[in-house]
Structure formats: C-alpha cells, structure tokens
Design an enzyme around this catalytic site. Structure first.
Site, PDB file in Angstrom:
ATOM      1  N   ASP A  46       0.870  -1.192   0.000  1.00  0.00           N
ATOM      2  CA  ASP A  46       0.000   0.000   0.000  1.00  0.00           C
ATOM      3  C   ASP A  46       0.899   1.233   0.000  1.00  0.00           C
ATOM      4  O   ASP A  46       2.123   1.128   0.170  1.00  0.00           O
ATOM      5  CB  ASP A  46      -0.877  -0.011   1.263  1.00  0.00           C
ATOM      6  CG  ASP A  46      -1.743   1.236   1.380  1.00  0.00           C
ATOM      7  OD1 ASP A  46      -2.414   1.586   0.402  1.00  0.00           O
ATOM      8  OD2 ASP A  46      -1.736   1.884   2.444  1.00  0.00           O
ATOM      9  N   SER A  47       0.271   2.398  -0.104  1.00  0.00           N
ATOM     10  CA  SER A  47       1.042   3.642  -0.067  1.00  0.00           C
ATOM     11  C   SER A  47       1.406   4.027   1.372  1.00  0.00           C
ATOM     12  O   SER A  47       1.976   5.085   1.575  1.00  0.00           O
ATOM     13  CB  SER A  47       0.218   4.757  -0.689  1.00  0.00           C
ATOM     14  OG  SER A  47      -0.946   4.956   0.090  1.00  0.00           O
TER      15      SER A  47
ATOM     16  N   TYR B 101      -0.854   8.293  -2.902  1.00  0.00           N
ATOM     17  CA  TYR B 101      -0.882   7.917  -4.312  1.00  0.00           C
ATOM     18  C   TYR B 101      -2.054   8.617  -5.022  1.00  0.00           C
ATOM     19  O   TYR B 101      -2.001   8.874  -6.219  1.00  0.00           O
ATOM     20  CB  TYR B 101      -1.087   6.398  -4.457  1.00  0.00           C
ATOM     21  CG  TYR B 101       0.162   5.545  -4.312  1.00  0.00           C
ATOM     22  CD1 TYR B 101       1.375   6.084  -3.896  1.00  0.00           C
ATOM     23  CD2 TYR B 101       0.125   4.185  -4.608  1.00  0.00           C
ATOM     24  CE1 TYR B 101       2.503   5.281  -3.772  1.00  0.00           C
ATOM     25  CE2 TYR B 101       1.241   3.376  -4.498  1.00  0.00           C
ATOM     26  CZ  TYR B 101       2.429   3.927  -4.073  1.00  0.00           C
ATOM     27  OH  TYR B 101       3.536   3.131  -3.961  1.00  0.00           O
ATOM     28  N   GLY B 102      -3.116   8.859  -4.251  1.00  0.00           N
ATOM     29  CA  GLY B 102      -4.380   9.320  -4.838  1.00  0.00           C
ATOM     30  C   GLY B 102      -4.315  10.652  -5.557  1.00  0.00           C
ATOM     31  O   GLY B 102      -5.241  11.000  -6.290  1.00  0.00           O
TER      32      GLY B 102
ATOM     33  N   CYS C 276      -4.479  -1.563  -1.843  1.00  0.00           N
ATOM     34  CA  CYS C 276      -4.667  -0.134  -2.091  1.00  0.00           C
ATOM     35  C   CYS C 276      -5.600  -0.010  -3.298  1.00  0.00           C
ATOM     36  O   CYS C 276      -5.323  -0.589  -4.355  1.00  0.00           O
ATOM     37  CB  CYS C 276      -3.309   0.495  -2.398  1.00  0.00           C
ATOM     38  SG  CYS C 276      -3.379   2.214  -2.896  1.00  0.00           S
ATOM     39  N   ASN C 277      -6.694   0.705  -3.109  1.00  0.00           N
ATOM     40  CA  ASN C 277      -7.653   0.871  -4.213  1.00  0.00           C
ATOM     41  C   ASN C 277      -7.061   1.682  -5.358  1.00  0.00           C
ATOM     42  O   ASN C 277      -7.284   1.383  -6.533  1.00  0.00           O
ATOM     43  CB  ASN C 277      -8.911   1.594  -3.702  1.00  0.00           C
ATOM     44  CG  ASN C 277      -9.700   0.749  -2.744  1.00  0.00           C
ATOM     45  OD1 ASN C 277     -10.615   0.062  -3.137  1.00  0.00           O
ATOM     46  ND2 ASN C 277      -9.333   0.776  -1.471  1.00  0.00           N
TER      47      ASN C 277
ATOM     48  N   GLU D 143      -2.806   9.079   7.547  1.00  0.00           N
ATOM     49  CA  GLU D 143      -1.378   8.747   7.516  1.00  0.00           C
ATOM     50  C   GLU D 143      -0.645   9.525   8.619  1.00  0.00           C
ATOM     51  O   GLU D 143       0.226   9.000   9.298  1.00  0.00           O
ATOM     52  CB  GLU D 143      -0.858   9.109   6.117  1.00  0.00           C
ATOM     53  CG  GLU D 143       0.434   8.511   5.671  1.00  0.00           C
ATOM     54  CD  GLU D 143       0.460   6.998   5.533  1.00  0.00           C
ATOM     55  OE1 GLU D 143       1.507   6.464   5.882  1.00  0.00           O
ATOM     56  OE2 GLU D 143      -0.509   6.333   5.107  1.00  0.00           O
TER      57      GLU D 143
ATOM     58  N   CYS E 138     -11.015   3.172  -0.036  1.00  0.00           N
ATOM     59  CA  CYS E 138      -9.595   3.449   0.202  1.00  0.00           C
ATOM     60  C   CYS E 138      -9.239   2.634   1.437  1.00  0.00           C
ATOM     61  O   CYS E 138      -9.970   2.687   2.439  1.00  0.00           O
ATOM     62  CB  CYS E 138      -9.383   4.940   0.460  1.00  0.00           C
ATOM     63  SG  CYS E 138      -7.723   5.336   1.065  1.00  0.00           S
ATOM     64  N   THR E 139      -8.168   1.881   1.363  1.00  0.00           N
ATOM     65  CA  THR E 139      -7.860   0.967   2.475  1.00  0.00           C
ATOM     66  C   THR E 139      -7.443   1.714   3.745  1.00  0.00           C
ATOM     67  O   THR E 139      -7.362   1.108   4.809  1.00  0.00           O
ATOM     68  CB  THR E 139      -6.765  -0.047   2.070  1.00  0.00           C
ATOM     69  OG1 THR E 139      -5.633   0.675   1.562  1.00  0.00           O
ATOM     70  CG2 THR E 139      -7.278  -1.011   1.021  1.00  0.00           C
ATOM     71  N   HIS E 140      -7.199   3.004   3.630  1.00  0.00           N
ATOM     72  CA  HIS E 140      -6.924   3.785   4.845  1.00  0.00           C
ATOM     73  C   HIS E 140      -8.201   3.992   5.675  1.00  0.00           C
ATOM     74  O   HIS E 140      -8.120   4.179   6.892  1.00  0.00           O
ATOM     75  CB  HIS E 140      -6.371   5.169   4.483  1.00  0.00           C
ATOM     76  CG  HIS E 140      -4.913   5.173   4.143  1.00  0.00           C
ATOM     77  ND1 HIS E 140      -4.406   4.557   3.031  1.00  0.00           N
ATOM     78  CD2 HIS E 140      -3.847   5.739   4.787  1.00  0.00           C
ATOM     79  CE1 HIS E 140      -3.093   4.747   2.987  1.00  0.00           C
ATOM     80  NE2 HIS E 140      -2.727   5.458   4.040  1.00  0.00           N
TER      81      HIS E 140
HETATM   82  N1  DGL Z   1      -4.900   3.144   0.749  1.00  0.00           N
HETATM   83  C1  DGL Z   1      -4.887   3.759  -0.544  1.00  0.00           C
HETATM   84  C2  DGL Z   1      -6.156   3.391  -1.309  1.00  0.00           C
HETATM   85  O1  DGL Z   1      -6.787   2.411  -0.976  1.00  0.00           O
HETATM   86  C3  DGL Z   1      -4.643   5.216  -0.403  1.00  0.00           C
HETATM   87  C4  DGL Z   1      -3.991   5.771  -1.586  1.00  0.00           C
HETATM   88  C5  DGL Z   1      -3.230   7.045  -1.375  1.00  0.00           C
HETATM   89  O2  DGL Z   1      -2.087   6.954  -0.934  1.00  0.00           O
HETATM   90  O3  DGL Z   1      -3.741   8.100  -1.728  1.00  0.00           O
HETATM   91  O4  DGL Z   1      -6.531   4.019  -2.264  1.00  0.00           O
END
Ligand code: DGL
Length: 265
Positions: A7-8, A39-40, A70-71, A150, A181-183
């Site tokens: 993931d990011s 990443y988004g 990570c989506n 984060e 989003c997995t966050h």
């Molecule tokens: N956990 C990432 C997701 O599911 C977050 C991506 C990000 O870093 O913006 O999209």
C-alpha cells in the site's frame, strides 16, 4: 508460503488484519510506500512506475502472491502488474469490494468514498456494473482523508467536519457505502458516527480471495501448507518508520516489530 502485501502507507494494514484472521499457514511481507504517499493525487503513470518497483521487490523476496492492498494502486496498476509479473497471482481490492457491496445493497444504489484518482477512474462503477448493470454507483473523491489518517487522525484538525463534508456530497438515497480506500477502515468508527448506511470494507472479501488463490496454488504446485503458531510479518516502510509504528500499532492493537527501510523507494 509467503504473501506480499503493499500500500502507499498504513492503509494496507486493514487488509493485512483480515488476512491474519483467515490465513495461518503463510508468512507476510508488508510494503508501505509512505514516502510517496498519497498515491491518490498522482498520475496513473507515476503510480504504475512505483508499483512496478514494489512488485520487483516482492518478487525478489520470493512471495507466492501479491496483494495490492490499495484501491488507488489497483485502479491504476493492476493490469500493468499482471502483465509484468506472470509467475504469481495478483489480487486487488476493487473486485472483492464490488462483490460485497452488491450482496449488501437492497435498493441497488451504492456510494463509494475514495481517493480522487480512484473516483475519477470509475473503477468501482465498472466493477459493479460489470457484475450487474442495474446498480447505480455514486463516487466521491476525498483528497484530504488519506493524508490525515497517515499523519494520525486524532492530530488532524477539523477531522469530523471534513469527513462530514465529503459524505454529505453523496446522494442520501444510497443504502450502502464502500470504503474505497484501504486507509478508511482505520477510522471506521468515526465514519459510522456520521453515516447511517451499510458500510462495506473490501478487505474482508479480499482476504477470502487471497485464501482461495493460495489454496489453488498449494494444490497445483504441491506446496505444503503447514499451520503456524504465529505467522511472521516483515514490514518494509519507505517513509517515517516511527509514524508507521505508532499508527499501525494503534490500529492492529499489537506491537509491531521487524520494521525495515527498503533500499528502494
Ligand atoms: N490506501 C490507498 C487506497 O486504498 C490510499 C492511496 C493514497 O495513498 O492516496 O486508495
């Protein structure tokens, strides 16, 4: 057997948590690319490049499967990774999330909160409509949530107001909300306080997909699945290791050890 999860940053821990609940015969390498988070807000090409490097790292570390926890990375790079790394199965989070949401929704109106890139890509709409075109999908990109999680949700100012302002932009008629989003599962309780819809966390179904793929691999390659007392997890974090440890320990409810900084990133 070894599972590579990435993931990011801390978000993939929500997927790791479900994998740990369901799979007791494989070790894990977790890669959190927090130095490049979020990443988004990046371009698809940038994300693909970052994901290819992570894929190489995981393959070099002999994983049997790669989980894109990570989506945003799933939306931007699932196909790229599948084309490049043909020796292992690669599981993303979107298809499992879409499958779960369809099972949950009664009125066939589903909302998705995610990063801007995931929302713009329309990946959930494609996945859900691919399963059943009768569903309506409403997506909202929430650019501030991932960086706030984060950094530490509690320490972020106006967190509830910001969360509400995003949720309120979705039509009230939806009966199901995907945490795209997995966050976001890291703040699930806060989300539940401001949303009265059924919440879908794709992590649960993603872990089932991983289990299915590992069982298939074990059968096909004759790999022995031996149950472990405690699976071993190595964390490779490109950014601030202490921040990762602090947020991760609070979320997983256990001490995190074996945290390293990879040479790439
Ligand atoms: N956990 C990432 C997701 O599911 C977050 C991506 C990000 O870093 O913006 O999209």
């Amino acid at each position: 057997m070894k599972i590579g999860v990435f993931d990011s940053g801390v978000g993939g821990l929500s997927v790791l948590k479900k994998i740990k609940e369901k799979i007791d015969f494989a070790d894990v390498i977790y890669y959190g690319d927090s130095i490049n988070s979020p990443y988004g807000n990046k371009s698809i090409e940038e994300i693909q490049e970052l994901c290819l490097k992570i894929g190489e790292f995981l393959i070099d570390n002999q994983v049997n499967i790669i989980v894109i926890a990570c989506n945003t990375a799933t939306a931007a790079a699932l196909e790229t990774l599948r084309e490049r790394f043909t020796s292992v199965p690669i599981v993303g989070v979107v298809q499992p999330g879409a499958t779960m949401a369809i099972k949950q929704s009664k009125n066939k109106k589903i909302g998705v909160i995610s990063t801007p890139l995931t929302a713009k890509s329309g990946v959930y709409e494609k996945a859900i409509k691919g399963l059943n075109p009768k569903y309506d999908v409403f997506q909202k990109g929430c650019d501030l949530l991932c960086p706030m999680i984060e950094k530490g949700w509690e320490s972020s100012e106006k967190n509830t107001e910001i969360l509400k302002s995003y949720i309120n932009q979705l039509p009230d008629e939806i009966d199901t909300l995907i945490l795209g989003c997995t966050h976001y599962p890291l703040i699930r309780e806060e989300i539940e306080k401001v949303v009265d819809k059924k919440i879908v966390d794709p992590a649960e179904e993603t872990a089932m997909h991983v289990l299915f793929e590992l069982n298939r691999l074990a059968l096909k390659k004759g790999v022995k699945k031996s149950r472990k007392e405690k699976i071993s997890i190595d964390y490779f974090i490109t950014g601030d290791v202490n921040k990762f440890k602090e947020v991760g320990e609070r979320f997983l409810g256990e001490k995190l050890s074996n945290i390293y900084q990879p040479l790439i990133g």
